[in-house]
Write an enzyme that holds these catalytic residues in place. Structure first.
Site, PDB file in Angstrom:
ATOM      1  CD  GLU B  81      -1.115   0.270   3.660  1.00 14.66           C
ATOM      2  OE1 GLU B  81      -2.001  -0.274   3.810  1.00 14.66           O
ATOM      3  OE2 GLU B  81      -0.816   1.317   4.001  1.00 14.66           O
ATOM      4  CB  CYS B 113      -1.938  -5.722   5.857  1.00 17.17           C
ATOM      5  SG  CYS B 113      -1.911  -3.945   6.595  1.00 17.17           S
ATOM      6  CG  HIS B 235      -1.940  -9.102   9.158  1.00 17.26           C
ATOM      7  ND1 HIS B 235      -0.762  -8.440   8.651  1.00 17.26           N
ATOM      8  CD2 HIS B 235      -2.828  -7.847   9.642  1.00 17.26           C
ATOM      9  CE1 HIS B 235      -0.891  -7.003   8.818  1.00 17.26           C
ATOM     10  NE2 HIS B 235      -1.962  -6.849   9.306  1.00 17.26           N
TER      11      HIS B 235
END
Lengths: 133, 347, 390
Positions: B81, B113, B235
């Site tokens: 990003e 993400c 994550h």
């Protein structure tokens, strides 16, 4: 750097493309169209491995335009394993006092200099110590 | 041989800023914050590093580890990003720098993400369909947090690159599954300098719902239980969420802890779950099963199951370990950090 | 008629060097040009060619076609053009003019060296302008500055020969002592070794006072063929020869970091062709763009033994009253370094010394003199030998 210059020097800046003379076996960095040693035009493009040693270095406190906001930085002369020398910034130096003559270095990939907000970003090689210092 | 990871590499810049130093700047209590997010410090890029440079250096490590000729890479996807250009792909710079051009495809991906694991899915698809022999998926970010915002404590920098093929994988892919909805927990509008987020809303309906649902979907699909996994990388937007997710799924925290690079490098966004996965691979033994679950705000999760092969031992001496990057560190104070991250108006 | 061997300097003119904010580049050029014309009593109409040595009018003033510009403002309507060889522009212009007279294509010509640097007020812009004399793609883009390259040479010289930081600083101290005696010098202040070493760091081990400052200035000489010269001057000062030497533009391409191979080549050829030795040189003006540059230059010129440039400086060998005075004018460092003008300013200092008009900095019993100028970090070298007739 103009767009065309940026584009045509990419192979040398990105992956250390140089020339090898098939006649006298001399190496050149960057890529050249004629051998300045034997005048041959029988050259092939090769990529230098990107490992070598530190010949000499200095800490630059007064940078030229494009480098003035990133001082201090280290400027170095590097001898590649193939024998050719080049100029490069020395990065990834955590402790300046640990820089030693002949220290093994390898080429890493960085932005060469601060670019304008709207122009092409110029990427290229910089040297870093093989063994973190 | 079945499709899997042929080689991997990470790159993490060596500058760090501690939670304590950021807290000093904003008059916060660093002990409370550090404990709350389970993060001590985060990685900060050098002034000449960005998503392209980090991607190239991670990709070079992956190439070296895999031992394959870059000319054999036929697809490169870079998920981030923080692509340096709004228009002009990062992936082509990576492709040129590692010498993979020109007979190949490339694209930049964006899904908060999880853009990196989206790239992995795409490459797995191409290899499985026998369209290409090898492909490269990269997740990299130089995350920007608004000064003074809670995200500033975690927004880190790093990248992870995975070469996928079916020649000599160190870990084979058993299966993958995703869970995707339109959940506005975190966003950045075109032209906006910093992202916005929805505070605690990023937790329950966002991170946890998606990571857990994707995991459950994968387990169903492969007819596996959580106990079948030896190592897990979720994550890691902070050091708490992955542990909480493990708890909800009844996974012992030991299976997740090895992946928690976030504690010392912060949230590397698109790279976060992949760097955690890389560290699990650094430590893995043949036969172990690893679960990788990404999460991207907006929102979605991709879950993957891998089984480590004997090949991992053959390639081990060529790997640059995640810990080598984690241990390389030089602290910055807030002023230098602000300079590194371009937070001063210079013109 | 026998072939021409020598070329005489029959007129000189020079502005003071420094911040000449009130003058255009054409104004300072005219100040030097008309002083040279007056001093020689040569009429403008007799000038057969005007050679303009200038490094950076493009970068500093966005002005090229300098020959035509200066011809227009000076009324010297002869063929004119700019010669660019970085900081050696003036010296290369002088050498080109000298060669043209020798080849008998001209009898009387004018050489002008001029630079207007103060249009730039920021250090990074100055560094950038100076760095255009390097390999801009493979040195400058990689972070090189003139300071960085000379710093690397300094470090190498210190390691190889044991040259000390103090010895390097002494070059600056000495040149400021000389500059204080030169009315046209940019700097008349004296410096100490401590002041040099404590000035702002530029590139380790060099500091701000090791470097030349920005400067405006113009210097002009009128040259005449030997057979013509005596009508203007009964005791003419001659350019006996001028050699140019080459080294690769990038420092990293050179075999040695501690010598100027182009300078060495040119100097050795001068000694050999004229059957003279370093003992015959009474004094020299050398290219001290950085302090360390003078130390390496005097070694490469053969004026002191290799590796002993620092020691010689420390021991006063190169001082005004030493065995071989170096940069009696104050050098680029103290007299000032308007880039393209420096090569001509050196010739004028040599001329004044021969003519005995150097006042407080006068060198006695002059046999031969030498001037040395370089472009970039030493890629281009010009070494010029001067003497009297007979």
């Amino acid at each position: 750097m103009g767009v065309a210059q940026s584009w045509r020097t990419q192979s040398s800046r990105y992956r250390l493309a140089g020339s090898k003379c098939n006649e006298c076996k001399n190496y050149y960095f960057p890529v050249t169209v004629v051998c300045s040693n034997c005048e041959s035009d029988n050259l092939e493009v090769i990529n230098f491995k990107g490992t070598g040693k530190l010949v000499e270095w200095t800490r630059v406190d007064e940078g030229a335009s494009g480098f003035d906001h990133v001082v201090p930085y280290y400027f170095a002369i590097i001898q590649l394993d193939e024998g050719v020398r080049l100029s490069a910034q020395l990065v990834s130096v955590m402790d300046e006092s640990k820089i030693t003559d002949g220290m093994p270095v390898r080429m890493t990939f960085r932005k060469l200099m601060e670019s304008t907000r709207e122009g092409i970003i110029e990427y290229g090689f910089k040297a870093e110590p093989v063994n973190p210092i | 041989m079945s499709v899997g990871i042929e080689g991997y590499g990470v790159y993490i810049p060596y500058f760090r800023i501690t939670v304590k130093e950021i807290a000093r700047m904003w008059n916060d209590d660093h002990k409370t914050i550090s404990k709350g997010i389970n993060v001590i410090e985060k990685a900060v890029p050098d002034m000449d590093e960005d998503t392209a440079t980090i991607s190239v250096n991670a990709a070079r490590n992956a190439l070296n580890h895999s031992g394959i000729d870059p000319k054999n890479l036929e697809a490169i996807y870079v998920g981030s990003e923080s692509h340096p250009y709004a228009v002009k792909p990062t992936a082509v710079t990576v492709a040129e720098a590692i010498g993979a051009t020109p007979y190949m495809t490339a694209a930049d991906l964006e899904f908060a993400c999880k853009a990196g694991t989206a790239g992995m899915q795409m490459v797995f698809g191409l290899v499985k369909a026998n369209e290409i022999k090898y492909g490269l998926a990269i997740g990299t970010d130089c995350a920007q947090g608004r000064p003074g915002d809670a995200l500033e404590y975690t927004a880190g920098a790093g990248g992870a690159a995975f070469i996928i093929g079916n020649e000599a994988p160190i870990a084979t892919l058993e299966g993958m599954a995703s869970f995707t909805t339109d959940t506005p927990d975190f966003w950045r509008r075109e032209g906006a300098r910093y992202p916005s987020h929805a505070g605690r809303f990023t937790g329950e309906p966002s991170y946890f719902r998606h990571t857990i649902s994707a995991t459950e979907r994968l387990l169903n699909k492969l007819n596996l239980n959580v106990e079948d996994f030896d190592r897990i990388s979720f994550h890691q937007p902070n050091g708490r969420f992955p542990l909480s997710a493990a708890k909800i799924l009844n996974i012992p925290r030991e299976k997740v802890e090895d992946s928690l690079c976030v504690v010392k490098v912060g949230n590397t966004y698109s790279a976060a779950s992949m760097v955690g996965f890389a560290r699990q691979l650094d430590l893995a033994k043949p036969g172990e099963r690893i679960l990788l679950v990404s999460y991207g705000s907006g929102a979605g999760s991709d879950a993957f199951s891998f089984v480590v092969t004997d090949e991992i031992e053959n390639k081990r001496d060529r790997a640059v370990l995640v810990d080598q990057y984690i241990s390389r560190r030089k602290e910055l104070d807030y002023a230098m950090y602000a300079k590194h991250r371009g937070k001063f108006v210079m013109e | 008629m026998k072939q021409r061997q020598k070329v005489a300097i029959i007129g000189t003119g020079m502005t003071a060097f420094g911040d000449l904010y009130e003058y255009e580049i054409t104004d300072i050029s005219n100040l030097a040009i008309f002083e040279a014309l007056r001093s020689s009593k040569v009429s403008r109409k007799l000038i057969e060619s005007l050679y303009v040595g200038n490094m950076g009018s493009n970068v500093f003033e966005n002005q090229e076609n300098l020959g035509n510009l200066i011809s227009t403002y000076s009324g010297i309507k002869s063929p004119s053009f700019k010669i660019q060889a970085a900081e050696a522009s003036g010296a290369v212009a002088l050498r080109t003019a000298y060669k043209n007279i020798l080849s008998e294509s001209k009898d009387i010509v004018m050489v002008l060296g001029v630079e207007k640097m103060t249009e730039t007020t920021k250090q990074p812009e100055l560094q950038h302008a100076l760095a255009t004399g390097l390999d801009t793609m493979w040195e400058t883009k990689m972070g090189a500055t003139m300071g960085a390259l000379f710093a690397i040479m300094a470090k190498s010289h210190m390691k190889k020969y044991g040259t000390t930081r103090e010895q390097i600083a002494q070059v600056v101290v000495k040149n400021h002592n000389n500059g204080a005696k030169n009315p046209k010098a940019q700097f008349h202040n004296k410096l100490t070794i401590e002041k040099v070493m404590n000035s702002k760091p530029v590139a380790t081990p060099l500091n701000l006072f090791d470097a030349c400052a920005m400067s405006d200035g113009a210097a002009s000489v009128i040259l005449a063929a030997e057979d013509v010269a005596y009508s203007y001057d009964s005791d003419p000062i001659f350019i006996i020869d001028s050699k140019q030497g080459f080294a690769p533009i990038a420092l990293h391409q050179r075999d040695s970091l501690t010598e100027f191979s182009g300078t060495k080549f040119a100097a050795e050829k001068l000694y050999k062709d004229h059957s003279i030795s370093n003992k015959d040189i009474s004094f020299a003006e050398v290219h001290d763009i950085f302090s360390i540059s003078e130390i390496i230059a005097i070694e490469s010129l053969g004026l002191v033994p290799v590796g002993e440039g620092g020691k010689a400086t420390e021991e006063g060998v190169t001082s005004l009253d030493g065995e071989i005075p170096i940069n009696t004018s104050g050098g680029l460092k103290a007299r000032g370094a308007p880039l393209g003008a420096t090569g001509i300013a050196q010739a004028i200092e040599v001329y004044e010394q021969f003519k005995g008009s150097a006042e407080k900095r006068q060198v006695k019993d002059i046999n031969y003199a030498m001037s040395h100028s370089m472009g970039g970090s030493g890629g281009t070298s010009v070494v010029t030998l001067y003497g009297r007739g007979n």
